[in-house]
Design a protein around this motif. Structure first.
Motif, short mmCIF file in Angstrom:
data_model
loop_
_atom_site.label_atom_id
_atom_site.label_comp_id
_atom_site.label_asym_id
_atom_site.label_seq_id
_atom_site.Cartn_x
_atom_site.Cartn_y
_atom_site.Cartn_z
N GLU A 114 58.14 80.01 -30.40
CA GLU A 114 58.07 78.67 -30.98
C GLU A 114 57.83 78.76 -32.49
OE1 GLU A 114 55.24 76.19 -29.13
OE2 GLU A 114 56.05 74.38 -30.03
N ARG A 115 56.94 79.66 -32.89
CA ARG A 115 56.67 79.84 -34.32
C ARG A 115 57.94 80.27 -35.05
NH1 ARG A 115 51.30 80.18 -35.65
NH2 ARG A 115 51.84 80.95 -37.69
N LEU A 128 63.31 75.80 -40.73
CA LEU A 128 62.99 75.49 -42.13
C LEU A 128 63.67 76.43 -43.11
CD1 LEU A 128 59.18 74.78 -41.90
CD2 LEU A 128 60.99 73.15 -42.26
N LEU A 165 55.73 70.54 -43.59
CA LEU A 165 57.08 71.03 -43.27
C LEU A 165 57.13 71.52 -41.83
CD1 LEU A 165 58.06 73.01 -46.46
CD2 LEU A 165 59.04 70.90 -45.65
N ARG A 166 56.08 72.22 -41.44
CA ARG A 166 56.02 72.77 -40.08
C ARG A 166 56.01 71.67 -39.03
NH1 ARG A 166 54.90 77.85 -38.41
NH2 ARG A 166 53.61 77.58 -36.60
N ASN A 193 46.21 79.52 -38.32
CA ASN A 193 47.61 79.87 -38.55
C ASN A 193 48.56 78.74 -38.19
OD1 ASN A 193 47.08 80.03 -35.91
ND2 ASN A 193 48.02 82.01 -35.55
N GLN A 194 48.11 77.52 -38.30
CA GLN A 194 48.93 76.34 -38.01
C GLN A 194 49.60 76.47 -36.65
OE1 GLN A 194 51.57 75.88 -41.34
NE2 GLN A 194 49.92 76.15 -42.79
N PHE A 207 50.88 75.73 -33.01
CA PHE A 207 51.39 74.52 -32.36
C PHE A 207 50.62 74.20 -31.09
CE2 PHE A 207 55.38 75.66 -34.60
CZ PHE A 207 55.54 74.49 -35.29
N THR A 208 50.11 75.25 -30.43
CA THR A 208 49.57 75.06 -29.08
C THR A 208 48.33 74.17 -29.05
OG1 THR A 208 48.46 77.14 -29.38
CG2 THR A 208 50.46 77.18 -28.09
N ARG A 235 49.09 69.71 -29.06
CA ARG A 235 50.12 69.13 -28.20
C ARG A 235 49.99 67.62 -28.07
NH1 ARG A 235 53.73 72.84 -28.77
NH2 ARG A 235 53.33 74.78 -27.68
#
Lengths: 149, 175
Positions: free
Chosen positions: A62-63, A70, B27-28, B97-98, B100-101, B104
């Motif tokens: 996913e990362r 991007l 951006l992420r 580390n930004q 995503f998990t 949610r």
């Protein structure tokens, strides 16, 4: 003197018997149960390991996916800035060497570095060349980033 | 430096466009929807960049990418600003580390807003790592022709007479 001597004798009824019989430790599992248990627990933990591994792989994917989404945007911006800086470098070199007779920008007194490529080819400069008119600290920072990442 | 007066470099004006003025977490947070919304422009730019391997030849494609991304973030700002900034804040502050998990819930809220307003669905997590076929009108670049050297030694003409070897074969013990 002979009356004073008294020999140590066994207690009445004799010594107790010497206890030499082995007492084995209490066994909870027999051999087959141990071996089967080993395989069972290993299989179970392998499954748990697989679940954890799969979830980590999924997160990393996913990362990476987000980075790839991007990448064009960042690369486009980087390219524009890079070409601007190349022009600035060329102008700076021209300005710096304007008093040197016979000096041509990008060449050694008119002798080009790359002879066999077409004249319009963009040869990307190394870090040292790219940062030659910049502060050394900036160059060191960039090199550090590039070499350690 | 190898950049001479003959090297054509675009001028400052040609390269100056409005850039995306957003930080990393922002951006992420928009990455997946941005990738879907600007998929054609992104693929076009990356195809050009990889085919020609020259930043000077892909300026227009690069500008299209930035323009598309700007329009995307304008859309986000117009309809989903609250959900988006909530998600960005979560990404920024929930992990080192930004990740995503850990976000949610806020992500689901943002996804729903994007789906309702612009019909942009979040792709599955590995979508941008897949190999895809890109349909384009770009002409295929010519393969590099074989190098011709002016002063190369001329070879024998094809109908040259081939005499038998004067002293026999070097491998006389074999044939």
């Amino acid at each position: 003197m002979a009356e004073c001597l008294r020999q140590d004798m066994p207690p009445s009824g004799g010594y107790k018997p010497i206890y030499y019989k082995r007492i084995p430790a209490k066994t909870y599992f027999n051999g087959p149960a141990l071996i089967l248990g080993y395989f069972g627990i290993t299989a179970g933990s392998c499954y748990l390991y697989y679940l954890n591994y799969a979830s980590i792989q999924r997160e990393e994917l996913e990362r990476r996916s987000a980075q790839f989404a991007l990448y064009p945007l960042l690369l486009a911006e980087r390219d524009r800035e890079y070409m601007k800086q190349l022009r600035r470098n060329r102008d700076a070199e021209e300005d710096l060497m304007k008093n040197v007779k016979g000096w041509e920008v990008g060449t050694y007194y008119g002798k080009p570095i790359y002879r066999t490529v077409p004249k319009d080819t963009l040869i990307e400069p190394s870090y040292g060349e790219y940062y030659v008119h910049a502060d050394y600290k900036d160059f060191a920072k960039r090199r550090h980033l590039a070499y350690w990442s | 430096m190898g950049i001479t007066k003959d090297t054509v470099l675009p001028t400052e004006e040609e390269l100056t466009v409005q850039e995306i003025n957003l930080s990393g977490p922002a951006l992420r947070a928009g990455a997946f929807h941005l990738g879907i919304d600007c998929e054609f422009e992104n693929n076009e730019f990356i195809l050009c960049r990889n085919e020609l391997n020259d930043p000077r030849k892909c300026i227009q494609e690069g500008k299209a990418v930035t323009e598309c991304a700007l329009n995307f973030f304008r859309k986000v700002k117009k309809s989903c600003a609250g959900e988006y900034s909530q998600y960005v804040n979560c990404l920024d502050k929930s992990s080192t580390n930004q990740d995503f998990t850990v976000c949610r819930k806020t992500q689901a809220v943002f996804d729903k807003c994007m789906l309702d307003n612009y019909n942009i669905e979040r792709p599955y997590y590995g979508y941008f790592t897949e190999t895809k076929v890109h349909k384009t009108c770009r002409p295929k670049p010519e393969p590099e022709p074989p190098t011709v050297y002016e002063d190369a030694t001329p070879g024998l003409p094809p109908d040259a007479e081939k005499l038998p070897a004067k002293y026999g074969s070097r491998f006389h013990w074999m044939w």
